[in-house]
Write an enzyme that holds these catalytic residues in place. Sequence first.
Site, PDB file in Angstrom:
ATOM      1  N   GLY A   8       1.096  -1.378   0.181  1.00 32.98           N
ATOM      2  CA  GLY A   8      -0.026   0.064   0.369  1.00 32.98           C
ATOM      3  C   GLY A   8       1.202   1.249   0.386  1.00 32.98           C
ATOM      4  N   LEU A  10       1.408   3.380  -2.323  1.00 37.70           N
ATOM      5  CA  LEU A  10       1.105   4.419  -3.288  1.00 37.70           C
ATOM      6  C   LEU A  10       0.372   5.422  -2.319  1.00 37.70           C
ATOM      7  CD1 LEU A  10       1.062   2.959  -6.485  1.00 37.70           C
ATOM      8  CD2 LEU A  10       3.048   4.153  -5.132  1.00 37.70           C
ATOM      9  N   GLY A  11      -0.604   5.391  -1.357  1.00 36.20           N
ATOM     10  CA  GLY A  11      -1.413   5.207  -0.344  1.00 36.20           C
ATOM     11  C   GLY A  11      -0.421   6.769   0.627  1.00 36.20           C
ATOM     12  N   GLN A  12      -1.802   6.830   1.143  1.00 40.22           N
ATOM     13  CA  GLN A  12      -1.448   8.594   1.993  1.00 40.22           C
ATOM     14  C   GLN A  12      -0.463   8.310   2.851  1.00 40.22           C
ATOM     15  OE1 GLN A  12      -4.784  10.025   5.294  1.00 40.22           O
ATOM     16  NE2 GLN A  12      -3.916  11.568   5.295  1.00 40.22           N
ATOM     17  N   ASP A  34       2.475  -1.603  -4.936  1.00 41.58           N
ATOM     18  CA  ASP A  34       1.312  -1.470  -4.454  1.00 41.58           C
ATOM     19  C   ASP A  34      -0.260  -2.419  -5.857  1.00 41.58           C
ATOM     20  OD1 ASP A  34      -0.987   1.572  -3.315  1.00 41.58           O
ATOM     21  OD2 ASP A  34      -1.847   0.888  -4.612  1.00 41.58           O
ATOM     22  N   ILE A  35      -1.165  -2.325  -5.415  1.00 43.79           N
ATOM     23  CA  ILE A  35      -2.262  -2.857  -6.432  1.00 43.79           C
ATOM     24  C   ILE A  35      -2.397  -2.225  -7.329  1.00 43.79           C
ATOM     25  CG2 ILE A  35      -4.198  -1.802  -5.615  1.00 43.79           C
ATOM     26  CD1 ILE A  35      -5.933  -4.570  -5.716  1.00 43.79           C
ATOM     27  N   ASP A  53      -0.614  -7.140  -5.248  1.00 42.80           N
ATOM     28  CA  ASP A  53      -2.392  -7.460  -4.927  1.00 42.80           C
ATOM     29  C   ASP A  53      -1.679  -8.194  -3.567  1.00 42.80           C
ATOM     30  OD1 ASP A  53      -4.612  -7.627  -3.736  1.00 42.80           O
ATOM     31  OD2 ASP A  53      -5.451  -8.680  -5.905  1.00 42.80           O
ATOM     32  N   TYR A 143     -15.097  -1.596   8.555  1.00 43.08           N
ATOM     33  CA  TYR A 143     -13.894  -1.153   8.711  1.00 43.08           C
ATOM     34  C   TYR A 143     -12.763  -1.503  10.362  1.00 43.08           C
ATOM     35  CZ  TYR A 143      -9.437   1.837   8.991  1.00 43.08           C
ATOM     36  OH  TYR A 143      -8.106   2.843   9.440  1.00 43.08           O
ATOM     37  N   LYS A 147     -10.153  -4.227  11.847  1.00 42.06           N
ATOM     38  CA  LYS A 147      -8.812  -3.802  12.696  1.00 42.06           C
ATOM     39  C   LYS A 147      -8.707  -4.719  13.834  1.00 42.06           C
ATOM     40  CE  LYS A 147      -6.869  -0.801   9.364  1.00 42.06           C
ATOM     41  NZ  LYS A 147      -5.667  -1.073   9.145  1.00 42.06           N
TER      42      LYS A 147
HETATM   43  P1  NAD Z   1      -4.988   4.527   1.594  1.00 47.09           P
HETATM   44  O1  NAD Z   1      -6.559   4.136   1.146  1.00 47.09           O
HETATM   45  O2  NAD Z   1      -4.383   5.816   1.303  1.00 47.09           O
HETATM   46  O3  NAD Z   1      -3.871   3.353   0.808  1.00 47.09           O
HETATM   47  C1  NAD Z   1      -3.985   2.332   1.074  1.00 47.09           C
HETATM   48  C2  NAD Z   1      -3.633   1.599  -0.367  1.00 47.09           C
HETATM   49  O4  NAD Z   1      -3.150   0.352  -0.265  1.00 47.09           O
HETATM   50  C3  NAD Z   1      -3.850   2.343  -1.566  1.00 47.09           C
HETATM   51  O5  NAD Z   1      -2.736   2.819  -2.232  1.00 47.09           O
HETATM   52  C4  NAD Z   1      -4.013   1.137  -2.309  1.00 47.09           C
HETATM   53  O6  NAD Z   1      -4.142   1.672  -3.946  1.00 47.09           O
HETATM   54  C5  NAD Z   1      -3.512  -0.437  -1.699  1.00 47.09           C
HETATM   55  N1  NAD Z   1      -4.525  -1.390  -2.055  1.00 47.09           N
HETATM   56  C6  NAD Z   1      -5.445  -1.223  -1.792  1.00 47.09           C
HETATM   57  N2  NAD Z   1      -6.086  -2.617  -1.937  1.00 47.09           N
HETATM   58  C7  NAD Z   1      -5.026  -3.302  -2.100  1.00 47.09           C
HETATM   59  C8  NAD Z   1      -4.786  -4.499  -2.306  1.00 47.09           C
HETATM   60  N3  NAD Z   1      -5.586  -5.478  -2.240  1.00 47.09           N
HETATM   61  N4  NAD Z   1      -2.780  -5.096  -2.586  1.00 47.09           N
HETATM   62  C9  NAD Z   1      -2.015  -3.923  -2.297  1.00 47.09           C
HETATM   63  N5  NAD Z   1      -2.373  -2.501  -2.385  1.00 47.09           N
HETATM   64  C10 NAD Z   1      -4.095  -1.806  -2.035  1.00 47.09           C
HETATM   65  O7  NAD Z   1      -4.390   4.533   3.378  1.00 47.09           O
HETATM   66  P2  NAD Z   1      -3.789   4.890   3.695  1.00 47.09           P
HETATM   67  O8  NAD Z   1      -4.264   6.517   5.078  1.00 47.09           O
HETATM   68  O9  NAD Z   1      -2.378   5.157   3.596  1.00 47.09           O
HETATM   69  O10 NAD Z   1      -3.690   3.771   5.444  1.00 47.09           O
HETATM   70  C11 NAD Z   1      -3.031   2.851   5.387  1.00 47.09           C
HETATM   71  C12 NAD Z   1      -2.727   2.339   6.617  1.00 47.09           C
HETATM   72  O11 NAD Z   1      -3.315   3.024   7.935  1.00 47.09           O
HETATM   73  C13 NAD Z   1      -4.745   1.017   7.028  1.00 47.09           C
HETATM   74  O12 NAD Z   1      -3.833  -0.162   7.396  1.00 47.09           O
HETATM   75  C14 NAD Z   1      -5.545   2.106   7.343  1.00 47.09           C
HETATM   76  O13 NAD Z   1      -6.367   1.226   8.128  1.00 47.09           O
HETATM   77  C15 NAD Z   1      -3.916   2.029   8.375  1.00 47.09           C
HETATM   78  N6  NAD Z   1      -4.860   4.522   9.489  1.00 47.09           N
HETATM   79  C16 NAD Z   1      -4.935   5.275   8.451  1.00 47.09           C
HETATM   80  C17 NAD Z   1      -5.413   6.523   8.807  1.00 47.09           C
HETATM   81  C18 NAD Z   1      -5.624   7.566   8.465  1.00 47.09           C
HETATM   82  O14 NAD Z   1      -5.742   8.432   8.593  1.00 47.09           O
HETATM   83  N7  NAD Z   1      -4.601   7.809   7.064  1.00 47.09           N
HETATM   84  C19 NAD Z   1      -5.923   6.496  10.062  1.00 47.09           C
HETATM   85  C20 NAD Z   1      -6.583   5.130  10.463  1.00 47.09           C
HETATM   86  C21 NAD Z   1      -5.400   3.810  10.581  1.00 47.09           C
HETATM   87  N1  SER Z   2      -8.971   7.759   9.292  1.00 45.36           N
HETATM   88  C1  SER Z   2      -9.305   6.109   9.350  1.00 45.36           C
HETATM   89  C2  SER Z   2     -10.730   6.802   8.193  1.00 45.36           C
HETATM   90  O1  SER Z   2     -11.139   7.759   8.807  1.00 45.36           O
HETATM   91  C3  SER Z   2      -9.296   6.351  10.076  1.00 45.36           C
HETATM   92  O2  SER Z   2      -8.977   4.715  10.632  1.00 45.36           O
HETATM   93  O3  SER Z   2     -11.277   5.430   7.687  1.00 45.36           O
END
Ligand code: NAD
Ligand code: SER
Length: 320
Positions: A8, A10-12, A34-35, A53, A143, A147
């Site tokens: 993951g 490429l995510g936030q 990333d996927i 994936d 979700y 978790k």
């Molecule tokens: P995001 O949605 O920005 O990024 C998730 C990434 O996972 C994306 O780039 C997506 O393309 C990739 N993805 C989706 N399905 C996939 C698959 N099958 N295989 C491989 N990659 C896949 O999420 P984030 O905010 O970067 O979150 C990262 C972690 O932090 C997660 O576990 C999330 O639950 C946790 N989290 C985030 C926040 C927040 O505010 N951002 C808060 C609490 C927890």
């Molecule tokens: N920022 C996340 C959401 O809103 C919290 O895990 O889903």
Amino acid sequence: MKNILVTGALGQIGTELTLALKKKYGNDNVIATDIRKECNEALAGTGPFHTLDVTNKEELAKIIKQYNIDTIFHLAAILSATGEKDPILCWNINMNGSINVLETARLNNVKKVIIPSSMAVWGPDAPKFNTPQDSVLKPTTMYGVTKVCGERLCDYYVQKYGLDCRGLRYPGIISSETLPGGGTTDYAVEIFYEAVKNKKYTCFLKEDATLPMMYMPDCINATISLAEADFANLKHHSDFNVAAFSFDPKTLAENIKKYMPEFEISYAPDFRQDIADSWPKTIDDSAARSEWNWKPNYDMDLMTKEMLQILTEKHKNGKF
Ligand code: NAD
Ligand code: SER
């Protein structure tokens, strides 16, 4: 931590975590996956990127073997709002992804796995203020259900196999590099982009929807600090509460107005308000503070100032 895999990426959070890990451990020692097929602009040219994936165990094992991976940061997930639109997808990616990562790690001599959790582990029955580390976990979102199960799975792998698994319950994360991916706290990022671009924002939560939040530099610092902490000092493993500050949309808008008096906010709450209502307002992170010296550096005001500065610059340069 010599050879690190990030899922993951490429995510936030993944984008900025991968960049921070590369700075510390070397570009070629951190493998971004990333996927998605195309690497993003921030990570392009910074070392290996693979499309992966996480529900595909064979591909995961192949990459672990190819790079002799010893540490995995497993960030691939479906977040709360997207998860309520498609609960089965959320279960599939979050649960099957996590068990694949843990099991493939165990079978391939990976030493350490870091899997983030979330404040979404709590539901309406938990205390709303100063929510304790060990309190009732009865989430009402898919979700949140994934978790809680993810935390239990990690602790099971620690106890049964001695695999070093760690995780933190992030609050909402605010950042300026990569847009958030479908959560309930996304408003706290969107508001800054809209403030800079249009001087106004319509919020999908009510004005008094207080939630715990954290600025990305603190999130990255927390994640790497926990990953590097001495295992012997940890009494908890997969479920550390971490907190920085809490606010509601009205208070954040007032803070933005301090730097941008013409900014205006309006409210059109949608289904995400119910999710926000089920989560805590403030969190007790004393276990993280005592077990691995966690301490945030940013408060709401410092975060607001920096977000506006960075995004104003990006907007001037035509980045959004
Ligand atoms: P995001 O949605 O920005 O990024 C998730 C990434 O996972 C994306 O780039 C997506 O393309 C990739 N993805 C989706 N399905 C996939 C698959 N099958 N295989 C491989 N990659 C896949 O999420 P984030 O905010 O970067 O979150 C990262 C972690 O932090 C997660 O576990 C999330 O639950 C946790 N989290 C985030 C926040 C927040 O505010 N951002 C808060 C609490 C927890
Ligand atoms: N920022 C996340 C959401 O809103 C919290 O895990 O889903």
